[in-house]
Write an enzyme that holds these catalytic residues in place. Structure first.
Site, short mmCIF file in Angstrom:
data_model
loop_
_atom_site.label_atom_id
_atom_site.label_comp_id
_atom_site.label_asym_id
_atom_site.label_seq_id
_atom_site.Cartn_x
_atom_site.Cartn_y
_atom_site.Cartn_z
N HIS A 54 23.88 -27.87 7.14
CA HIS A 54 24.11 -26.51 6.64
C HIS A 54 25.01 -25.74 7.58
O HIS A 54 24.93 -25.89 8.79
CB HIS A 54 22.80 -25.77 6.38
CG HIS A 54 21.84 -25.79 7.54
ND1 HIS A 54 21.08 -26.90 7.84
CD2 HIS A 54 21.54 -24.85 8.46
CE1 HIS A 54 20.33 -26.64 8.91
NE2 HIS A 54 20.59 -25.41 9.32
N ASP A 68 20.29 -16.57 3.69
CA ASP A 68 19.24 -17.05 4.59
C ASP A 68 18.00 -16.17 4.41
O ASP A 68 18.08 -14.96 4.29
CB ASP A 68 19.72 -16.99 6.05
CG ASP A 68 18.86 -17.83 6.98
OD1 ASP A 68 19.35 -18.86 7.48
OD2 ASP A 68 17.68 -17.45 7.20
P1 AMP Z 1 18.81 -24.16 11.48
O1 AMP Z 1 17.89 -23.57 12.49
O2 AMP Z 1 20.23 -24.20 11.89
O3 AMP Z 1 18.31 -25.51 10.99
O4 AMP Z 1 18.79 -23.17 10.24
C1 AMP Z 1 17.86 -23.21 9.22
C2 AMP Z 1 17.94 -21.90 8.52
O5 AMP Z 1 17.33 -22.01 7.26
C3 AMP Z 1 17.22 -20.75 9.24
O6 AMP Z 1 18.16 -19.70 9.53
C4 AMP Z 1 16.15 -20.31 8.25
O7 AMP Z 1 15.92 -18.92 8.26
C5 AMP Z 1 16.72 -20.80 6.93
N1 AMP Z 1 15.77 -21.07 5.87
C6 AMP Z 1 14.63 -21.83 5.95
N2 AMP Z 1 14.03 -21.89 4.76
C7 AMP Z 1 14.80 -21.18 3.89
C8 AMP Z 1 14.71 -20.86 2.51
N3 AMP Z 1 13.69 -21.30 1.75
N4 AMP Z 1 15.68 -20.10 1.95
C9 AMP Z 1 16.70 -19.65 2.71
N5 AMP Z 1 16.85 -19.91 4.01
C10 AMP Z 1 15.91 -20.66 4.60
#
Ligand code: AMP
Length: 114
Positions: free
Chosen positions: A100, A31
């Site tokens: 995810h 993440d």
């Molecule tokens: P959610 O809030 O459950 O939809 O989780 C989305 C997650 O994706 C968050 O923890 C973000 O920090 C993570 N995230 C967003 N963009 C990226 C990226 N480009 N690479 C890795 N993690 C990401």
């Protein structure tokens, strides 16, 4: 045509990610904003927006993802435990519309979540 999600762009190799595991069905990467010493996202390659969009044909895929999570957790040294979270929808805190699984570990995690 709706816009690709950020995770679909990672699957397609359009943006970089710190990938820790991949196979024909799923991909796991760190993440970008870690909430614990280990914070890895496991995603299906198939474009499924959320748990709400799962269908009977995805049963094997979801089971496979949990076995992958178990394998990654062992590889990350999380023998003292870890947490798997799937946020769903607005009130569930989901911000990326591609299913995810958060794998969090490496510190004591409190309960209940916010
Ligand atoms: P959610 O809030 O459950 O939809 O989780 C989305 C997650 O994706 C968050 O923890 C973000 O920090 C993570 N995230 C967003 N963009 C990226 C990226 N480009 N690479 C890795 N993690 C990401």
């Amino acid at each position: 045509m709706t816009e690709k999600t950020i995770f679909k762009r990672i699957i397609d190799g359009e943006i970089p990610a710190d990938i820790v595991y991949e196979d024909e069905q799923c991909l796991a990467f760190r993440d970008i904003s870690p909430q614990a010493p280990v914070h890895i996202l496991v995603i299906p390659r198939k474009e499924i927006p959320s748990i709400d969009h799962l269908s009977d044909e995805d049963e094997q895929l979801v089971g496979h993802i949990y076995l992958v999570i178990k394998q990654i957790a062992a590889g990350e040294g999380l023998e003292n435990g870890y947490r798997v979270i799937v946020n769903c929808g607005k009130e569930g805190g989901q911000t990326v519309d591609h299913l995810h699984f958060h794998l969090l570990g490496g510190r004591g995690l409190s309960w209940p979540p916010g």
